[in-house]
Design a protein around this motif. Structure first.
Motif, PDB file in Angstrom:
ATOM      1  N   GLU A 302       0.834  -1.213   0.000  1.00  0.00           N
ATOM      2  CA  GLU A 302       0.000   0.000   0.000  1.00  0.00           C
ATOM      3  C   GLU A 302       0.870   1.264   0.000  1.00  0.00           C
ATOM      4  O   GLU A 302       0.562   2.249  -0.677  1.00  0.00           O
ATOM      5  N   LEU A 303       1.960   1.229   0.775  1.00  0.00           N
ATOM      6  CA  LEU A 303       2.858   2.392   0.838  1.00  0.00           C
ATOM      7  C   LEU A 303       3.546   2.610  -0.503  1.00  0.00           C
ATOM      8  O   LEU A 303       3.700   3.744  -0.960  1.00  0.00           O
ATOM      9  N   ASP A 304       3.951   1.504  -1.130  1.00  0.00           N
ATOM     10  CA  ASP A 304       4.595   1.594  -2.443  1.00  0.00           C
ATOM     11  C   ASP A 304       3.684   2.311  -3.438  1.00  0.00           C
ATOM     12  O   ASP A 304       4.117   3.192  -4.175  1.00  0.00           O
ATOM     13  N   THR A 305       2.418   1.914  -3.430  1.00  0.00           N
ATOM     14  CA  THR A 305       1.462   2.520  -4.346  1.00  0.00           C
ATOM     15  C   THR A 305       1.220   3.990  -4.005  1.00  0.00           C
ATOM     16  O   THR A 305       1.220   4.856  -4.884  1.00  0.00           O
ATOM     17  N   ALA A 306       1.047   4.251  -2.701  1.00  0.00           N
ATOM     18  CA  ALA A 306       0.661   5.605  -2.299  1.00  0.00           C
ATOM     19  C   ALA A 306       1.817   6.602  -2.393  1.00  0.00           C
ATOM     20  O   ALA A 306       1.618   7.756  -2.762  1.00  0.00           O
ATOM     21  N   LEU A 307       3.019   6.158  -2.069  1.00  0.00           N
ATOM     22  CA  LEU A 307       4.128   7.115  -1.973  1.00  0.00           C
ATOM     23  C   LEU A 307       4.962   7.181  -3.242  1.00  0.00           C
ATOM     24  O   LEU A 307       5.510   8.226  -3.571  1.00  0.00           O
ATOM     25  N   ASP A 308       5.086   6.035  -3.896  1.00  0.00           N
ATOM     26  CA  ASP A 308       5.685   5.961  -5.229  1.00  0.00           C
ATOM     27  C   ASP A 308       6.933   6.838  -5.387  1.00  0.00           C
ATOM     28  O   ASP A 308       7.961   6.564  -4.788  1.00  0.00           O
ATOM     29  N   ASP A 309       6.841   7.916  -6.187  1.00  0.00           N
ATOM     30  CA  ASP A 309       8.001   8.763  -6.475  1.00  0.00           C
ATOM     31  C   ASP A 309       8.376   9.702  -5.339  1.00  0.00           C
ATOM     32  O   ASP A 309       9.393  10.383  -5.408  1.00  0.00           O
ATOM     33  N   ASP A 310       7.527   9.766  -4.311  1.00  0.00           N
ATOM     34  CA  ASP A 310       7.795  10.720  -3.234  1.00  0.00           C
ATOM     35  C   ASP A 310       8.864  10.238  -2.267  1.00  0.00           C
ATOM     36  O   ASP A 310       9.323  10.997  -1.424  1.00  0.00           O
ATOM     37  N   VAL A 311       9.232   8.957  -2.356  1.00  0.00           N
ATOM     38  CA  VAL A 311      10.276   8.425  -1.472  1.00  0.00           C
ATOM     39  C   VAL A 311      11.319   7.679  -2.311  1.00  0.00           C
ATOM     40  O   VAL A 311      11.066   7.345  -3.468  1.00  0.00           O
ATOM     41  N   ARG A 312      12.492   7.451  -1.718  1.00  0.00           N
ATOM     42  CA  ARG A 312      13.554   6.766  -2.463  1.00  0.00           C
ATOM     43  C   ARG A 312      13.391   5.251  -2.416  1.00  0.00           C
ATOM     44  O   ARG A 312      13.626   4.552  -3.392  1.00  0.00           O
ATOM     45  N   LYS A 326      13.089  11.556   0.868  1.00  0.00           N
ATOM     46  CA  LYS A 326      13.931  12.470   0.097  1.00  0.00           C
ATOM     47  C   LYS A 326      14.313  13.684   0.938  1.00  0.00           C
ATOM     48  O   LYS A 326      14.881  14.645   0.433  1.00  0.00           O
ATOM     49  N   ARG A 327      13.943  13.658   2.233  1.00  0.00           N
ATOM     50  CA  ARG A 327      14.308  14.772   3.116  1.00  0.00           C
ATOM     51  C   ARG A 327      14.375  14.291   4.561  1.00  0.00           C
ATOM     52  O   ARG A 327      14.207  13.102   4.831  1.00  0.00           O
ATOM     53  N   GLY A 328      14.611  15.219   5.481  1.00  0.00           N
ATOM     54  CA  GLY A 328      14.870  14.850   6.879  1.00  0.00           C
ATOM     55  C   GLY A 328      13.723  14.096   7.539  1.00  0.00           C
ATOM     56  O   GLY A 328      12.568  14.503   7.448  1.00  0.00           O
ATOM     57  N   ALA A 329      14.061  12.997   8.206  1.00  0.00           N
ATOM     58  CA  ALA A 329      13.033  12.155   8.830  1.00  0.00           C
ATOM     59  C   ALA A 329      12.476  12.771  10.111  1.00  0.00           C
ATOM     60  O   ALA A 329      11.321  12.534  10.468  1.00  0.00           O
ATOM     61  N   ASN A 330      13.279  13.586  10.791  1.00  0.00           N
ATOM     62  CA  ASN A 330      12.810  14.184  12.042  1.00  0.00           C
ATOM     63  C   ASN A 330      11.596  15.069  11.817  1.00  0.00           C
ATOM     64  O   ASN A 330      10.632  15.033  12.573  1.00  0.00           O
ATOM     65  N   ARG A 331      11.660  15.863  10.750  1.00  0.00           N
ATOM     66  CA  ARG A 331      10.580  16.776  10.461  1.00  0.00           C
ATOM     67  C   ARG A 331       9.311  16.019  10.054  1.00  0.00           C
ATOM     68  O   ARG A 331       8.201  16.350  10.476  1.00  0.00           O
ATOM     69  N   VAL A 332       9.492  14.967   9.271  1.00  0.00           N
ATOM     70  CA  VAL A 332       8.341  14.151   8.863  1.00  0.00           C
ATOM     71  C   VAL A 332       7.701  13.505  10.092  1.00  0.00           C
ATOM     72  O   VAL A 332       6.478  13.504  10.249  1.00  0.00           O
ATOM     73  N   ALA A 333       8.544  12.993  10.988  1.00  0.00           N
ATOM     74  CA  ALA A 333       8.017  12.371  12.212  1.00  0.00           C
ATOM     75  C   ALA A 333       7.249  13.396  13.039  1.00  0.00           C
ATOM     76  O   ALA A 333       6.175  13.094  13.582  1.00  0.00           O
ATOM     77  N   GLY A 348      18.132   7.278  11.747  1.00  0.00           N
ATOM     78  CA  GLY A 348      19.115   8.003  10.941  1.00  0.00           C
ATOM     79  C   GLY A 348      18.468   9.246  10.351  1.00  0.00           C
ATOM     80  O   GLY A 348      17.296   9.532  10.597  1.00  0.00           O
ATOM     81  N   ARG A 349      19.196   9.971   9.526  1.00  0.00           N
ATOM     82  CA  ARG A 349      18.788  11.298   9.068  1.00  0.00           C
ATOM     83  C   ARG A 349      17.568  11.283   8.152  1.00  0.00           C
ATOM     84  O   ARG A 349      16.667  12.099   8.284  1.00  0.00           O
ATOM     85  N   THR A 350      17.522  10.306   7.228  1.00  0.00           N
ATOM     86  CA  THR A 350      16.471  10.359   6.203  1.00  0.00           C
ATOM     87  C   THR A 350      15.546   9.144   6.190  1.00  0.00           C
ATOM     88  O   THR A 350      14.758   8.983   5.268  1.00  0.00           O
ATOM     89  N   VAL A 351      15.671   8.286   7.191  1.00  0.00           N
ATOM     90  CA  VAL A 351      14.822   7.090   7.202  1.00  0.00           C
ATOM     91  C   VAL A 351      13.756   7.206   8.295  1.00  0.00           C
ATOM     92  O   VAL A 351      14.056   7.500   9.439  1.00  0.00           O
ATOM     93  N   LEU A 352      12.515   6.974   7.892  1.00  0.00           N
ATOM     94  CA  LEU A 352      11.418   6.911   8.843  1.00  0.00           C
ATOM     95  C   LEU A 352      11.131   5.442   9.120  1.00  0.00           C
ATOM     96  O   LEU A 352      11.085   4.622   8.207  1.00  0.00           O
ATOM     97  N   ARG A 353      10.982   5.137  10.408  1.00  0.00           N
ATOM     98  CA  ARG A 353      10.850   3.741  10.810  1.00  0.00           C
ATOM     99  C   ARG A 353       9.416   3.462  11.243  1.00  0.00           C
ATOM    100  O   ARG A 353       8.875   4.172  12.082  1.00  0.00           O
TER     101      ARG A 353
END
Ligand SMILES: *Cc1c(COP(=O)(O)O)cnc(C)c1O
Length: 380
Positions: A302-312, A326-333, A348-353
């Motif tokens: 579901e995430l693959d479909t929804a996020l597609d080009d928005d994530v690496r 594609k940007r800082g994970a802290n801010r997204v969290a 880490g800097r760019t990975v959301l868990r």
């Protein structure tokens, strides 16, 4: 966090109760706990089986030291050893993940008579002096040096570099089967088998740190079971008592036979043991690891479909999922927490868990996907 706590970072949300995958703040807002509070609540918050077992035990006998046989401790040891791969028949309970790894490194040294430890880049094994020495990030280590010496780091996932580092002086190779704090890094197929072969031929101990990967999260009770590789020492903690502070190691006979004096005052206390027994029994009886595998596949697709080009990249196993942004994970969290009532962890800097409780259902998974779509897609 308390006003007097100078260590923990503060978040502006006061939490006062929890149920299943949800946490409730003091103002009554419902949050979905997509990090399972540092992976500590595989069964969800305040699971009745664990609450009942703990309440009964704390009233009956809160503590007696581990040299006295106690039923809840016997039950916890039996359930834990039965849950680990064949060959790991001896165990010891401690109080945390770092303490489990500390014991693993000590026992590897006493059983082999060697001292060198081989660890991986981007590893995280804990904050006490020995486990910290085997942890990768300089920021955690440098201000506290010198640490316990003799640790050689090799690039995680690189079999050739591992082969070059493991020799007759090696006491242990310590690896996370999938790296957690380091960014949800899944090693290439065959890497853990190679680590097994190399340690076997060098007479070194293979230590798998399953503090974060264990307790059903990756679809099997232990992540090493997915790879079909049994270590000499398996360490765990985090979800082991569904929120109560407890760690454990399971070892092969040669490690147990070679162990020198070691213990901890609170080892296998009756109350945490009751929590361990209830947690493992419930995970096994209700087949939550299989559910985690299924929900993990669902969530990732579901995430693959929804996020597609928005994530690496989206990677992981079961409900241990990393989203390379594609940007800082802290801010997204932070945006997820404040605007979507979703609590997720950076790695880490760019990975959301995402490591939600294993008990989430499709509706809750959809809720996570919608929230992530809102935050990640809207800002990229
Ligand atoms: C969290 C963690 C630890 C440390 O556990 P503590 O209980 O905080 O000491 C060790 N290893 C891994 C893989 C972890 O995720």
């Amino acid at each position: 966090m308390s006003d007097h706590d100078f260590v923990s970072g503060g978040k502006p949300i006061g939490i006062d109760s929890g149920e299943g995958p949800f946490l409730y703040s003091t103002d009554g807002t419902e949050y979905i706990d997509a990090g399972a509070s540092f992976a500590c609540t595989p069964l969800g918050h305040s699971h009745p089986a664990v609450v009942d077992a703990v309440q009964e035990q704390v009233g009956e006998l809160t503590f007696v030291d581990s040299s006295y046989p106690v039923q809840s401790r016997e039950d916890a040891y039996a359930a834990f050893v039965a849950s680990t791969p064949d060959g790991l028949e001896q165990a010891w309970f401690c109080n945390s993940g770092t303490e489990a790894n500390e014991a693993a490194l000590k026992f590897a040294r006493s059983a082999t008579g060697d001292s060198k430890i081989v660890a991986a880049t981007r590893s995280f094994h804990g904050r006490t002096m020995g486990a910290l020495a085997a942890t990768w990030k300089d920021k955690y280590k440098e201000p506290y040096e010198p640490l316990a010496g003799d640790v050689e780091f090799v690039p995680y996932g690189d079999s050739e570099e591992l082969a070059a580092a493991v020799d007759d002086e090696t006491a242990a190779v310590i690896l996370e089967p999938i790296q957690g704090e380091g960014g949800i890094n899944v090693p290439p197929a065959g890497y853990l088998e190679t680590a097994r072969e190399l340690t076997d031929s060098a007479g070194a101990a293979l230590v798998f740190d399953e503090v974060q990967t264990g307790m059903g999260r990756t679809g099997s009770m232990w992540a090493c079971q997915n790879a079909g590789v049994t270590p000499d020492v398996l360490t765990t903690a985090k979800g082991l008592g569904n929120g109560l502070p407890v760690g454990a190691i399971a070892v092969r006979d040669w490690i147990a036979d070679g162990a020198a004096s070691h213990n901890a005052t609170f080892s296998g206390g009756p109350v945490v043991s009751a929590a361990v027994h209830a947690t493992i029994s419930t995970l096994v009886e209700k087949e939550w690891p299989a559910h985690a595998a299924k929900m993990g596949d669902y969530l990732v697709s579901e995430l693959d479909t929804a996020l597609d080009d928005d994530v690496r990249e989206i990677r992981g196993e079961g409900l241990l999922i990393g989203i390379e942004l594609k940007r800082g994970a802290n801010r997204v969290a932070r945006d997820l927490a404040m605007n979507q009532q979703v609590l997720a962890l950076p790695a880490g800097r760019t990975v959301l868990r995402l490591l939600p409780p294993l008990v989430i259902d499709e509706e809750e998974a959809d809720q996570l996907v919608d929230a992530l779509t809102e935050v990640v897609a809207s800002e990229s």
